[in-house]
Scaffold this active site. Structure first.
Site, PDB file in Angstrom:
ATOM      1  N   LYS A 205       3.103   3.273   1.314  1.00 32.42           N
ATOM      2  CA  LYS A 205       2.283   3.740   2.425  1.00 32.42           C
ATOM      3  C   LYS A 205       2.260   5.259   2.470  1.00 32.42           C
ATOM      4  CE  LYS A 205       3.563   4.617   6.532  1.00 32.42           C
ATOM      5  NZ  LYS A 205       4.147   4.624   7.891  1.00 32.42           N
ATOM      6  N   ASP A 223      -0.243   0.641   7.384  1.00 30.50           N
ATOM      7  CA  ASP A 223       0.757   0.838   8.435  1.00 30.50           C
ATOM      8  C   ASP A 223       0.665  -0.325   9.423  1.00 30.50           C
ATOM      9  OD1 ASP A 223      -1.528   1.299   9.891  1.00 30.50           O
ATOM     10  OD2 ASP A 223      -0.823   3.167  10.808  1.00 30.50           O
TER      11      ASP A 223
END
Length: 337
Positions: A205, A223
């Protein structure tokens, strides 16, 4: 001569009963008397079974309550067995709609270079971007380069990072990745995914945030907001971030990945909340299978809208009602005003 014996008298014949007479008449070809009707109990009439009509979602749902605010019109929910082609079209249309609502969407972390973005993204875990933006100016003023942060006193860094939460673990991560940058990459942030994920505290991420926004290389940032919304929209049923990334990436051209991430994350923070989404103020309500999970009344939904305090440089803050324009369509929450 002997006298003849007297003959016996014939026994008198018994009178035939009516039933027997009827039988006799029938045999002789005459019409028989009508038989008595059987007195059978009348059967109770069977109850009528009214078949219930199947509940079908209306083409457009509207409120008919007097005095109540009209509910935003929506089309029926997409079928569970949505074809792959229909899913791709719906997903891309949602992204186009969000692009119009959030034309300014970009990372809400302040940074001037890839190193600052990398550190800020690591610090943003389990806290808000606003809190990180309030903390990093002090951190970068004192430790502007990876060399400076790698050689810093951990206790001093912890004190600076205390407002971000989990400050000890985050201090260890940012100092560790700074040291790795100095020792393995000459103090520069690498532009390859395989190199970034080897740095302390950096996962896929964080790596895609840096690649997409500091190096212009497309990536999907999975996320918590992104995960929640793509599952709510039935783009995927996966729960593992890597699998979500793969399935969503297959729905869009690679060139759309970075902006798609911003659009989805911004929408999740402002309108499509985890507990109570503002369905009545949502620009993609007609395309959302989860419409109705949140508040559908437009006036009540407007009160659920959120906006980030602080805005962007050169922008004026807007109140929550500024989300909706005169036509009732949500406007960019943090757009220039």
């Amino acid at each position: 001569m002997k006298k003849a014996a007297p003959t016996k008298k014939a026994a008198p014949t018994k009178k035939a009963t009516p039933a027997k007479r009827a039988t006799a008449k029938k045999v002789s070809g005459k019409k028989a008397a009508p038989a008595k009707k059987a007195t059978a109990k009348k059967a109770s009439p069977a109850k009528k079974v009214i078949a219930k009509k199947p509940v079908v979602a209306p083409e457009k749902a509207t409120a008919a309550v007097k005095g109540a605010s009209p509910v935003r019109t929506v089309t029926p929910k997409p079928p569970t067995a949505e074809s792959r082609t229909a899913l791709v079209r719906r997903a891309r249309r949602i992204n186009r709609e969000l692009a119009e609502v959030y034309p300014y969407a970009h990372p809400e972390l302040d940074f001037d270079n890839p190193f600052q973005l990398l550190v800020a993204t690591v610090l943003s875990a389990q806290t808000t971007d606003l809190r990180v933006n309030q903390t990093t100016p002090t951190l970068f003023a004192k430790y502007p380069t990876p060399e400076d942060l790698a050689a810093a006193n951990p206790e001093e860094v912890e004190e600076i990072l205390r407002p971000c939460g989990f400050f000890r673990a985050k201090t260890k991560s940012v100092m560790g990745l700074s040291k790795a940058l100095v020792e393995n990459h000459g103090g520069e942030v690498p532009g390859r995914l395989e190199d970034l994920v080897k740095l302390p505290g950096v996962g896929r991420k964080t790596a895609f945030v840096v690649l997409g926004n500091a190096f212009g290389r497309p990536g999907i940032t999975v996320d918590t907001h992104f995960q929640r919304l793509v599952r709510r929209w039935q783009w995927t049923e996966q729960t593992d971030p890597d699998k979500i990334e793969a399935e969503i990436g297959a729905l869009f051209p690679k060139s759309d990945w970075t902006d798609l991430s911003h659009h989805v994350i911004w929408h999740g923070r402002r309108i499509c909340h985890a507990r109570k989404p503002a369905c009545g103020a949502c620009p993609i309500a007609p395309l959302c299978p989860a419409y109705g999970e949140g508040e559908t009344d437009p006036e009540k939904a407007k009160k659920l809208l959120k906006y980030e305090k602080g805005g962007f440089p050169g922008q004026r803050l807007k109140p929550p009602q500024a989300y909706l324009d005169a036509g009732g369509k949500p406007a960019p929450p943090l757009g220039a005003g």
